[in-house]
Design an enzyme around this catalytic site. Sequence first.
Site, short mmCIF file in Angstrom:
data_model
loop_
_atom_site.label_atom_id
_atom_site.label_comp_id
_atom_site.label_asym_id
_atom_site.label_seq_id
_atom_site.Cartn_x
_atom_site.Cartn_y
_atom_site.Cartn_z
N GLU A 144 0.82 -1.22 0.00
CA GLU A 144 0.00 0.00 0.00
C GLU A 144 0.86 1.27 0.00
O GLU A 144 0.40 2.31 -0.43
CB GLU A 144 -0.95 0.02 1.21
CG GLU A 144 -2.20 -0.78 0.95
CD GLU A 144 -3.35 -0.51 1.94
OE1 GLU A 144 -3.15 0.23 2.91
OE2 GLU A 144 -4.42 -1.08 1.73
N HIS B 212 8.16 -26.73 -0.38
CA HIS B 212 7.47 -27.87 -0.99
C HIS B 212 6.22 -27.44 -1.74
O HIS B 212 5.41 -28.27 -2.14
CB HIS B 212 7.12 -28.90 0.10
CG HIS B 212 8.35 -29.50 0.72
ND1 HIS B 212 8.81 -30.75 0.40
CD2 HIS B 212 9.23 -28.98 1.61
CE1 HIS B 212 9.93 -30.99 1.09
NE2 HIS B 212 10.20 -29.93 1.82
N LYS C 83 -14.13 -0.16 -4.22
CA LYS C 83 -15.25 0.30 -3.39
C LYS C 83 -16.31 0.98 -4.25
O LYS C 83 -17.50 0.76 -4.09
CB LYS C 83 -14.76 1.28 -2.33
CG LYS C 83 -13.90 0.66 -1.25
CD LYS C 83 -13.57 1.70 -0.20
CE LYS C 83 -12.53 1.20 0.78
NZ LYS C 83 -12.04 2.25 1.66
O1 PA5 Z 1 -3.16 1.32 5.85
C1 PA5 Z 1 -4.27 1.83 5.68
O2 PA5 Z 1 -4.46 3.04 5.82
C2 PA5 Z 1 -5.45 0.97 5.29
O3 PA5 Z 1 -5.07 -0.36 5.15
C3 PA5 Z 1 -6.56 1.06 6.33
O4 PA5 Z 1 -6.05 0.68 7.58
C4 PA5 Z 1 -7.75 0.16 5.97
O5 PA5 Z 1 -8.21 0.47 4.69
C5 PA5 Z 1 -8.88 0.35 6.97
O6 PA5 Z 1 -9.30 1.67 7.02
P1 PA5 Z 1 -10.16 2.22 8.22
O7 PA5 Z 1 -9.36 2.10 9.48
O8 PA5 Z 1 -10.44 3.64 7.88
O9 PA5 Z 1 -11.41 1.38 8.31
#
Ligand code: PA5
Length: 427
Positions: free
Chosen positions: A279, A300, A414
Amino acid sequence: MTYIQFDFQNPIIFKETQMIKFQQQLKNIHHKLCVQKQQKNPCLDWMNIHQTEDNFKIQELAKKIRNRFQFLVVIGIGGSYAGAKAAIEMLQGTMNHGTKILFVGQNMSSSYIHQILEQLHDKDFAIHMISKSGSTLEPALAFRIFRTFLEKKYGENGAQERIFVTTNPNDGNLLKLSQKKKYTIFALPENICGRFSVLTSVGLLPMAVAGIDIEYVQKGATTAYKELFSQIFNFNNPVYQYVLYRNLLYQSGKKIELFVNYDPDMLAFGKWWSQLFAESEGKNHKGIFPSTVIFSTDLHTIGQYIQEGERHLFETVLWFENTLSNITIEADFENLDGLNDLAGQTLQNINKKAFLGTLQAHVEGGVPNFILTIPKKDAFSFGYLVYFFELAVTLSSYLNKVDPFNQPGVEAYKDYMYSLLNQCPIG
Ligand code: PA5
């Protein structure tokens, strides 16, 4: 000497000019980070969170939850749960004897939720609901299901005693709901994105409830900060070495990084690591693809590919010198399985030979390997490693000219999901 030891075994020769260019760029990035940190740039708030002031509140609450409840249901997705799960599995495996932590809200599988509800129907439990935005569908749905369950069973007041929330302190449906229902709220600082939040209440409350010494976790993170992020730029710093060489590998066509552990309790840590790098770095059609494996198990399954498949990958091995227990192979008088040559050896030693043998084979097969060695698998090491990788991914992202702290691409699915659901995003 740093707590973490860095080694790099590389069958590839890098271009001198590229190496010098990256070294200079890293030096500049380091300098900018130092200046920005001094100026208290909010984007770098994560660098200070090993000094969280919520600690006392977290520990007091954790003690109460441990004394009263058999289960804590942690609701969250992505960075809102991956760090806590990583810590609990790394440090306790399946040996948690206190309050058991169950994770929901990372999927919308009806059968998964059904199984957890079945497990809890005659048990008393608390909920830690974590969502920074307060509007992510997966945890929001799970929260509705488990909150309703508690309200039906214990009434509004009973549910209120059992529900704890971490969210941003400024807006969102979750904040409004929690304020109305008078739940205990932990504020997640605005500038810390989910995957950098494991050392806040997001990760620390579940860890403390599971019985992990969170002071020790933070001590590890503080040590990493002191060792790895000093004012003076130093190329022997293992983080800089790791960032420099993994990017040189990337430039030379190694697009996939396999994070390797030799202990199945590290699988969730590997998932946390994958999310952190994917990310943060995977943007603008750039970025090393991170994946995680457990050896010797996966030798394996995908070992054949690593040894002889396409040469576009490198490995980062995390090795702990000591284990929690030392199982020794006993001699067997009949020796029908032919294993008596190994009698007297510890499993840890045999596992280490597997690691060293694999390392040699993979490097000879053209797979560069980083080796990160840590003395032992404990709470201190967890905190240290979190800091190590968070710093590494920040530097590496800047080196690739991407912003490590956003994740715009996550919105695409989304939008389609909500249009199929024919509704606006909640919140
Ligand atoms: O690293 C990040 O920012 C994301 O992975 C969020 O943690 C994830 O999308 C969850 O978001 P939220 O805490 O707003 O529900």
